[in-house]
Motif scaffolding. Structure first.
Motif, PDB file in Angstrom:
ATOM      1  N   GLU A  22       9.550 -10.683  -0.009  1.00  0.00           N
ATOM      2  CA  GLU A  22       8.879 -10.691  -1.304  1.00  0.00           C
ATOM      3  C   GLU A  22       7.831  -9.573  -1.419  1.00  0.00           C
ATOM      4  O   GLU A  22       7.616  -9.026  -2.492  1.00  0.00           O
ATOM      5  N   SER A  23       7.219  -9.205  -0.318  1.00  0.00           N
ATOM      6  CA  SER A  23       6.157  -8.198  -0.354  1.00  0.00           C
ATOM      7  C   SER A  23       6.702  -6.768  -0.357  1.00  0.00           C
ATOM      8  O   SER A  23       5.935  -5.818  -0.488  1.00  0.00           O
ATOM      9  N   ALA A  24       8.009  -6.592  -0.232  1.00  0.00           N
ATOM     10  CA  ALA A  24       8.595  -5.248  -0.180  1.00  0.00           C
ATOM     11  C   ALA A  24       8.299  -4.462  -1.462  1.00  0.00           C
ATOM     12  O   ALA A  24       8.019  -3.260  -1.402  1.00  0.00           O
ATOM     13  N   TYR A  25       8.364  -5.121  -2.609  1.00  0.00           N
ATOM     14  CA  TYR A  25       8.095  -4.432  -3.871  1.00  0.00           C
ATOM     15  C   TYR A  25       6.648  -3.944  -3.918  1.00  0.00           C
ATOM     16  O   TYR A  25       6.388  -2.801  -4.307  1.00  0.00           O
ATOM     17  N   ASP A  26       5.721  -4.791  -3.505  1.00  0.00           N
ATOM     18  CA  ASP A  26       4.307  -4.404  -3.511  1.00  0.00           C
ATOM     19  C   ASP A  26       4.066  -3.195  -2.614  1.00  0.00           C
ATOM     20  O   ASP A  26       3.332  -2.279  -2.987  1.00  0.00           O
ATOM     21  N   ARG A  27       4.682  -3.189  -1.432  1.00  0.00           N
ATOM     22  CA  ARG A  27       4.543  -2.038  -0.522  1.00  0.00           C
ATOM     23  C   ARG A  27       5.156  -0.784  -1.129  1.00  0.00           C
ATOM     24  O   ARG A  27       4.608   0.316  -1.000  1.00  0.00           O
ATOM     25  N   HIS A  28       6.300  -0.929  -1.805  1.00  0.00           N
ATOM     26  CA  HIS A  28       6.965   0.220  -2.417  1.00  0.00           C
ATOM     27  C   HIS A  28       6.099   0.817  -3.526  1.00  0.00           C
ATOM     28  O   HIS A  28       5.934   2.043  -3.603  1.00  0.00           O
ATOM     29  N   VAL A  29       5.546  -0.024  -4.357  1.00  0.00           N
ATOM     30  CA  VAL A  29       4.678   0.454  -5.444  1.00  0.00           C
ATOM     31  C   VAL A  29       3.440   1.141  -4.868  1.00  0.00           C
ATOM     32  O   VAL A  29       3.048   2.218  -5.332  1.00  0.00           O
ATOM     33  N   ALA A  30       2.840   0.557  -3.840  1.00  0.00           N
ATOM     34  CA  ALA A  30       1.665   1.171  -3.216  1.00  0.00           C
ATOM     35  C   ALA A  30       2.027   2.535  -2.627  1.00  0.00           C
ATOM     36  O   ALA A  30       1.262   3.494  -2.760  1.00  0.00           O
ATOM     37  N   HIS A  31       3.193   2.621  -2.002  1.00  0.00           N
ATOM     38  CA  HIS A  31       3.648   3.890  -1.433  1.00  0.00           C
ATOM     39  C   HIS A  31       3.818   4.946  -2.531  1.00  0.00           C
ATOM     40  O   HIS A  31       3.360   6.083  -2.380  1.00  0.00           O
TER      41      HIS A  31
END
Length: 66
Positions: A22-31
């Motif tokens: 679930e946190s993959a999207y948040d990490r992608h956006v932060a990146h």
């Protein structure tokens, strides 16, 4: 006591988000915002579609046994 309970709940929430991806999207956006600020940020739906297509091309991606 409430702070210990709060830490425990946050820890469980973090663990479940990591476990399910679930946190993959948040990490992608932060990146993207950090490393490529001019890049368009995909919607959650677009991200999940890209992620699914990538996994279907290479089923090993995201499914590590070791």
């Amino acid at each position: 006591m409430p702070s210990a309970l709060g830490r425990m709940i946050r820890g469980v929430r973090w663990y479940l988000r990591e476990l399910t991806g679930e946190s993959a999207y948040d990490r992608h956006v932060a990146h993207l915002r950090r490393d490529r600020p001019a890049a368009r940020v995909p919607t959650r739906r677009e991200f999940e579609r890209m992620r699914t297509e990538r996994q279907e091309r290479d089923p090993r991606q995201g499914f590590r046994c070791c």
